[in-house]
Design a protein around this motif. Structure first.
Motif, PDB file in Angstrom:
ATOM      1  N   LYS B  24       0.842  -1.199   0.000  1.00 36.46           N
ATOM      2  CA  LYS B  24       0.000   0.000   0.000  1.00 36.46           C
ATOM      3  C   LYS B  24       0.878   1.250   0.000  1.00 36.46           C
ATOM      4  CE  LYS B  24      -3.989   1.799   2.537  1.00 36.46           C
ATOM      5  NZ  LYS B  24      -4.816   1.658   3.743  1.00 36.46           N
ATOM      6  N   ARG B  25       1.928   1.215   0.814  1.00 38.23           N
ATOM      7  CA  ARG B  25       2.832   2.360   0.908  1.00 38.23           C
ATOM      8  C   ARG B  25       3.489   2.610  -0.447  1.00 38.23           C
ATOM      9  NH1 ARG B  25       7.419   2.228   5.348  1.00 38.23           N
ATOM     10  NH2 ARG B  25       7.952   0.326   4.259  1.00 38.23           N
ATOM     11  N   ARG B  26       3.886   1.549  -1.107  1.00 32.16           N
ATOM     12  CA  ARG B  26       4.530   1.676  -2.419  1.00 32.16           C
ATOM     13  C   ARG B  26       3.563   2.285  -3.438  1.00 32.16           C
ATOM     14  NH1 ARG B  26       9.057   0.020  -5.062  1.00 32.16           N
ATOM     15  NH2 ARG B  26       8.759  -0.357  -7.280  1.00 32.16           N
ATOM     16  N   LYS B  27       2.314   1.835  -3.409  1.00 27.38           N
ATOM     17  CA  LYS B  27       1.292   2.369  -4.337  1.00 27.38           C
ATOM     18  C   LYS B  27       1.061   3.857  -4.079  1.00 27.38           C
ATOM     19  CE  LYS B  27      -1.302  -1.839  -5.240  1.00 27.38           C
ATOM     20  NZ  LYS B  27      -2.429  -2.669  -4.850  1.00 27.38           N
ATOM     21  N   ILE B  28       1.035   4.234  -2.789  1.00 31.36           N
ATOM     22  CA  ILE B  28       0.825   5.645  -2.447  1.00 31.36           C
ATOM     23  C   ILE B  28       1.975   6.482  -2.999  1.00 31.36           C
ATOM     24  CG2 ILE B  28       0.806   7.299  -0.526  1.00 31.36           C
ATOM     25  CD1 ILE B  28      -0.764   5.207   1.102  1.00 31.36           C
ATOM     26  N   MET B  29       3.196   5.964  -2.880  1.00 28.50           N
ATOM     27  CA  MET B  29       4.360   6.708  -3.374  1.00 28.50           C
ATOM     28  C   MET B  29       4.328   6.840  -4.887  1.00 28.50           C
ATOM     29  SD  MET B  29       7.437   5.471  -0.923  1.00 28.50           S
ATOM     30  CE  MET B  29       8.565   6.666  -1.568  1.00 28.50           C
ATOM     31  N   ILE B  30       3.929   5.780  -5.577  1.00 30.48           N
ATOM     32  CA  ILE B  30       3.844   5.824  -7.047  1.00 30.48           C
ATOM     33  C   ILE B  30       2.766   6.817  -7.471  1.00 30.48           C
ATOM     34  CG2 ILE B  30       3.195   4.498  -9.110  1.00 30.48           C
ATOM     35  CD1 ILE B  30       4.535   2.053  -7.767  1.00 30.48           C
ATOM     36  N   GLY B  31       1.621   6.756  -6.786  1.00 31.08           N
ATOM     37  CA  GLY B  31       0.520   7.679  -7.096  1.00 31.08           C
ATOM     38  C   GLY B  31       0.919   9.127  -6.867  1.00 31.08           C
ATOM     39  N   SER B  32       1.617   9.349  -5.753  1.00 31.40           N
ATOM     40  CA  SER B  32       2.072  10.693  -5.422  1.00 31.40           C
ATOM     41  C   SER B  32       3.063  11.204  -6.463  1.00 31.40           C
ATOM     42  CB  SER B  32       2.729  10.652  -4.037  1.00 31.40           C
ATOM     43  OG  SER B  32       3.140  11.923  -3.647  1.00 31.40           O
ATOM     44  N   LEU B  33       3.952  10.328  -6.916  1.00 29.64           N
ATOM     45  CA  LEU B  33       4.939  10.704  -7.935  1.00 29.64           C
ATOM     46  C   LEU B  33       4.258  11.071  -9.245  1.00 29.64           C
ATOM     47  CD1 LEU B  33       7.925  10.862  -8.927  1.00 29.64           C
ATOM     48  CD2 LEU B  33       7.746   8.437  -9.483  1.00 29.64           C
ATOM     49  N   ILE B  34       3.303  10.245  -9.655  1.00 26.54           N
ATOM     50  CA  ILE B  34       2.577  10.500 -10.918  1.00 26.54           C
ATOM     51  C   ILE B  34       1.806  11.816 -10.812  1.00 26.54           C
ATOM     52  CG2 ILE B  34       0.686   9.695 -12.404  1.00 26.54           C
ATOM     53  CD1 ILE B  34       1.656   6.809 -11.738  1.00 26.54           C
ATOM     54  N   GLY B  35       1.116  12.004  -9.660  1.00 29.50           N
ATOM     55  CA  GLY B  35       0.344  13.235  -9.451  1.00 29.50           C
ATOM     56  C   GLY B  35       1.223  14.470  -9.486  1.00 29.50           C
ATOM     57  N   PHE B  36       2.341  14.395  -8.787  1.00 29.64           N
ATOM     58  CA  PHE B  36       3.250  15.540  -8.717  1.00 29.64           C
ATOM     59  C   PHE B  36       3.817  15.876 -10.096  1.00 29.64           C
ATOM     60  CE2 PHE B  36       5.820  18.556  -6.519  1.00 29.64           C
ATOM     61  CZ  PHE B  36       7.046  18.582  -7.176  1.00 29.64           C
ATOM     62  N   THR B  37       4.212  14.856 -10.824  1.00 27.18           N
ATOM     63  CA  THR B  37       4.773  15.055 -12.167  1.00 27.18           C
ATOM     64  C   THR B  37       3.733  15.643 -13.108  1.00 27.18           C
ATOM     65  OG1 THR B  37       6.071  13.061 -11.747  1.00 27.18           O
ATOM     66  CG2 THR B  37       6.135  13.928 -13.966  1.00 27.18           C
ATOM     67  N   ALA B  38       2.515  15.095 -13.055  1.00 29.31           N
ATOM     68  CA  ALA B  38       1.431  15.586 -13.914  1.00 29.31           C
ATOM     69  C   ALA B  38       1.066  17.033 -13.567  1.00 29.31           C
ATOM     70  CB  ALA B  38       0.199  14.699 -13.767  1.00 29.31           C
ATOM     71  N   TRP B  39       1.232  17.370 -12.313  1.00 29.44           N
ATOM     72  CA  TRP B  39       0.914  18.732 -11.848  1.00 29.44           C
ATOM     73  C   TRP B  39       1.987  19.730 -12.294  1.00 29.44           C
ATOM     74  CZ3 TRP B  39       1.973  20.295  -6.108  1.00 29.44           C
ATOM     75  CH2 TRP B  39       1.598  21.625  -5.903  1.00 29.44           C
ATOM     76  N   GLN B  40       3.241  19.359 -12.131  1.00 31.31           N
ATOM     77  CA  GLN B  40       4.329  20.320 -12.312  1.00 31.31           C
ATOM     78  C   GLN B  40       4.855  20.439 -13.744  1.00 31.31           C
ATOM     79  OE1 GLN B  40       5.530  22.548 -10.160  1.00 31.31           O
ATOM     80  NE2 GLN B  40       3.955  21.896  -8.725  1.00 31.31           N
ATOM     81  N   LEU B  41       4.937  19.327 -14.462  1.00 32.09           N
ATOM     82  CA  LEU B  41       5.540  19.392 -15.804  1.00 32.09           C
ATOM     83  C   LEU B  41       4.777  20.317 -16.766  1.00 32.09           C
ATOM     84  CD1 LEU B  41       6.990  15.832 -16.557  1.00 32.09           C
ATOM     85  CD2 LEU B  41       8.155  17.908 -15.852  1.00 32.09           C
ATOM     86  N   PRO B  42       3.427  20.262 -16.787  1.00 28.64           N
ATOM     87  CA  PRO B  42       2.716  21.221 -17.647  1.00 28.64           C
ATOM     88  C   PRO B  42       2.981  22.679 -17.268  1.00 28.64           C
ATOM     89  CG  PRO B  42       1.253  19.444 -17.017  1.00 28.64           C
ATOM     90  CD  PRO B  42       2.491  19.293 -16.186  1.00 28.64           C
ATOM     91  N   LEU B  43       3.150  22.921 -15.969  1.00 24.55           N
ATOM     92  CA  LEU B  43       3.430  24.292 -15.514  1.00 24.55           C
ATOM     93  C   LEU B  43       4.796  24.750 -16.036  1.00 24.55           C
ATOM     94  CD1 LEU B  43       2.200  24.225 -11.777  1.00 24.55           C
ATOM     95  CD2 LEU B  43       1.032  25.192 -13.757  1.00 24.55           C
ATOM     96  N   LEU B  44       5.710  23.806 -16.074  1.00 24.47           N
ATOM     97  CA  LEU B  44       7.051  24.096 -16.590  1.00 24.47           C
ATOM     98  C   LEU B  44       6.996  24.380 -18.086  1.00 24.47           C
ATOM     99  CD1 LEU B  44       9.733  23.995 -14.984  1.00 24.47           C
ATOM    100  CD2 LEU B  44      10.151  21.776 -15.994  1.00 24.47           C
TER     101      LEU B  44
END
Lengths: 70, 156
Positions: B24-44
């Motif tokens: 579960k912890r691993r899934k949360i980290m993967i989800g958080s990584l995907i979310g963060f990347t999807a959030w920040q890269l378009p802004l960049l």
């Protein structure tokens, strides 16, 4: 010339002797199954404390469980 | 005899729960990584894009990414609370192997960040880089490098 020491272990053999799964062994020593797996595969060297705990579970000396080869 | 069976069954359940929480912890980290990347890269991307239609789409993707990241952060907080309630699970889930991986991943992220800083510095000698853009990249690299390296080292 410096030789690199290799640390081998007999955890898998000892587990088979005592009919323990990695999960059960992990629970006995207070770590995750993944930790036991990485120790067995030689990818992670446990601390002295954990090595002693593992040896106690199997009822063998630490030197029998972890073998240092030159 | 029945007491011993009860203890063994209880131990089996605990072990399975630890395994499940680790996944579960691993899934949360993967989800958080995907979310963060999807959030920040378009802004960049918007630093270079001046097309309003493309800008609109990238803002939408960024907003979705932000919600995904927030969702997984909430799940992470819930996970931490669960571990505080069930102390017998906290120990194994933070064993010496996890601690070693954590240190290794922070070390790897440090070197990646340093390489990024050097690259940007060299680039700044030839191209005029905005301070905001530079700092933004460093934040993204810092966060993602730590998460990615942890996930790589944690893989069996």
């Amino acid at each position: 010339m410096m030789n690199e020491d290799v640390l081998e272990n007999t955890i898998k053999v000892q587990r088979a002797r005592m009919n323990l799964t990695q999960e059960q062994l992990a629970e006995w020593v207070g770590v995750t199954r993944k930790t036991i797996n990485t120790i067995e595969n030689g990818k992670f060297i446990p601390s002295t404390k954990l090595a002693i705990k593992l040896a106690r579970v199997f009822g063998v000396p630490v030197e029998e469980l972890f073998i240092l080869k030159d | 005899m029945s007491n011993i069976c009860y203890i063994i069954e209880g131990a089996k359940h605990l072990v399975s729960e630890i395994e499940q929480l680790d996944m579960k912890r691993r899934k949360i980290m993967i989800g958080s990584l995907i979310g963060f990347t999807a959030w920040q890269l378009p802004l960049l991307f918007q630093y270079f894009n001046f097309n309003p239609i493309v800008s609109g789409w990238s803002s939408m993707i960024s907003a979705i990414g932000c919600f995904v990241w927030l969702y997984y952060n909430v799940r992470l907080v819930q996970f931490s609370r669960l571990l505080r309630k069930k102390r017998e699970l906290a120990g194994p889930l933070n064993d010496e192997y996890i601690q070693a991986i954590r240190i290794k991943s922070f070390t790897a992220a440090f070197w990646v960040l340093l390489a990024c800083i050097v690259t940007l510095f060299v680039l700044s000698l030839f191209v005029d880089l905005k301070a905001q853009f530079t700092l933004h990249i460093l934040i993204i690299v810092g966060v993602t490098a730590a998460l990615v390296s942890y996930l790589i080292f944690d893989k069996e």
